[in-house]
Design a protein around this motif. Sequence first.
Motif, short mmCIF file in Angstrom:
data_model
loop_
_atom_site.label_atom_id
_atom_site.label_comp_id
_atom_site.label_asym_id
_atom_site.label_seq_id
_atom_site.Cartn_x
_atom_site.Cartn_y
_atom_site.Cartn_z
N LEU A 155 58.66 87.86 23.57
CA LEU A 155 58.98 88.68 22.40
C LEU A 155 59.76 87.89 21.35
O LEU A 155 59.79 88.26 20.18
CB LEU A 155 59.79 89.91 22.82
CG LEU A 155 59.02 90.98 23.62
CD1 LEU A 155 60.00 91.94 24.28
CD2 LEU A 155 58.07 91.74 22.71
N LEU A 156 60.39 86.81 21.76
CA LEU A 156 61.23 86.03 20.85
C LEU A 156 60.44 85.05 19.99
O LEU A 156 61.00 84.44 19.09
CB LEU A 156 62.29 85.26 21.66
CG LEU A 156 63.34 86.14 22.34
CD1 LEU A 156 64.16 85.31 23.32
CD2 LEU A 156 64.26 86.76 21.29
N LYS A 157 59.18 84.85 20.28
CA LYS A 157 58.34 83.92 19.52
C LYS A 157 58.94 82.52 19.47
O LYS A 157 58.90 81.84 18.45
CB LYS A 157 58.11 84.44 18.10
CG LYS A 157 57.33 85.75 18.03
CD LYS A 157 57.05 86.13 16.59
CE LYS A 157 56.23 87.40 16.51
NZ LYS A 157 55.95 87.80 15.11
N GLY A 158 59.54 82.11 20.58
CA GLY A 158 59.99 80.73 20.69
C GLY A 158 61.43 80.46 20.32
O GLY A 158 61.90 79.33 20.45
N SER A 159 62.16 81.47 19.85
CA SER A 159 63.54 81.22 19.44
C SER A 159 64.38 82.49 19.53
O SER A 159 63.97 83.54 19.04
CB SER A 159 63.58 80.69 18.01
OG SER A 159 64.89 80.45 17.59
N GLY A 160 65.55 82.39 20.16
CA GLY A 160 66.44 83.54 20.27
C GLY A 160 67.12 83.59 21.62
O GLY A 160 67.23 82.58 22.32
N GLU A 161 67.58 84.78 22.00
CA GLU A 161 68.29 84.94 23.27
C GLU A 161 67.84 86.20 24.00
O GLU A 161 67.53 87.22 23.37
CB GLU A 161 69.80 85.04 23.06
CG GLU A 161 70.45 83.75 22.60
CD GLU A 161 71.98 83.85 22.63
OE1 GLU A 161 72.51 84.82 23.22
OE2 GLU A 161 72.63 82.94 22.09
N VAL A 162 67.84 86.11 25.32
CA VAL A 162 67.65 87.27 26.18
C VAL A 162 69.01 87.61 26.79
O VAL A 162 69.71 86.73 27.28
CB VAL A 162 66.63 86.99 27.31
CG1 VAL A 162 66.58 88.17 28.29
CG2 VAL A 162 65.26 86.71 26.75
N LEU A 163 69.39 88.88 26.72
CA LEU A 163 70.62 89.37 27.35
C LEU A 163 70.21 90.41 28.39
O LEU A 163 69.83 91.52 28.03
CB LEU A 163 71.55 89.99 26.31
CG LEU A 163 72.00 89.08 25.16
CD1 LEU A 163 72.82 89.88 24.15
CD2 LEU A 163 72.81 87.90 25.69
N ALA A 164 70.26 90.02 29.64
CA ALA A 164 69.83 90.91 30.73
C ALA A 164 71.05 91.36 31.52
O ALA A 164 71.75 90.53 32.12
CB ALA A 164 68.85 90.19 31.64
N ILE A 165 71.32 92.65 31.51
CA ILE A 165 72.44 93.20 32.28
C ILE A 165 72.04 93.22 33.75
O ILE A 165 71.02 93.80 34.13
CB ILE A 165 72.80 94.61 31.79
CG1 ILE A 165 73.26 94.55 30.33
CG2 ILE A 165 73.89 95.23 32.67
CD1 ILE A 165 73.54 95.91 29.72
N LYS A 166 72.84 92.58 34.57
CA LYS A 166 72.52 92.42 35.99
C LYS A 166 73.71 92.78 36.87
O LYS A 166 74.82 93.03 36.38
CB LYS A 166 72.09 90.97 36.26
CG LYS A 166 70.70 90.65 35.74
CD LYS A 166 69.64 91.36 36.56
CE LYS A 166 68.22 91.05 36.14
NZ LYS A 166 67.24 91.76 36.98
N GLY A 167 73.49 92.77 38.16
CA GLY A 167 74.53 93.07 39.13
C GLY A 167 75.06 91.82 39.81
O GLY A 167 74.97 90.70 39.27
N ARG A 168 75.56 91.99 41.00
CA ARG A 168 76.22 90.89 41.72
C ARG A 168 75.27 89.78 42.14
O ARG A 168 75.70 88.67 42.43
CB ARG A 168 76.94 91.44 42.95
CG ARG A 168 78.07 92.39 42.58
CD ARG A 168 78.71 93.00 43.80
NE ARG A 168 79.75 93.96 43.44
CZ ARG A 168 80.42 94.71 44.31
NH1 ARG A 168 80.13 94.61 45.61
NH2 ARG A 168 81.35 95.54 43.90
#
Length: 212
Positions: A155-168
């Motif tokens: 979805l970023l088309k090659g540039s940007g950041e993913v912020l994935a909320i995760k657990g332990r």
Amino acid sequence: MTLDIGIKELEAARRIFGDRLPLAERFVEHLASSGIDRGLLGPREVPRLWDRHVLNCAVIAELIPEKARVADVGSGAGLPGLALAIARPDAMFVLIEPLERRVNWLREVTDDLGLENVEIFRGRAEQAVGKFQVDVVTARAVSALSGLAALTIPLLKGSGEVLAIKGRSAGEEVTKAAKIIRRLGGVATSVETVGGALLEEPTTVVRIVVAR
């Protein structure tokens, strides 16, 4: 109405949402009523809506650049998408959700809250690739990181950041997904905790930097 919110959570909510706190309160009311009725959340989650869900999501607003364009994958009950849209009126959000009943609920809540910085796309993440120009992709409770990387990074088309909320298990997931993340264009992956000064339990975020 500050539904089941403690003193510390209320202070955190004031810090995160500022003068938009009444919108956050109305969002929580929607979650506790129609959100439960329509099966977006289980009834046992009602006492934990603020700390475990809304604040847990909204606190990552500090990681989103000013005036960013954000895609939220698998928005479901608006977590984190709607929580972030309330906290960050300067940013634009596309909520990506394939299930009709969830999309209908998201539209109803967005309209009721008057959120002008939200667009809703009904479909899978793969179907949204190329339709939006975004700087950041967010996700929570969608899938293991190896699968999530394949849904979010394109979805970023090659540039940007993913912020994935995760657990332990975030660190373990990063290790398992390292190869696919690199193959998709991820150049740096880190596990960060956010909101330590505000929340009883800080939010764990996997942050993937994507660059051409």
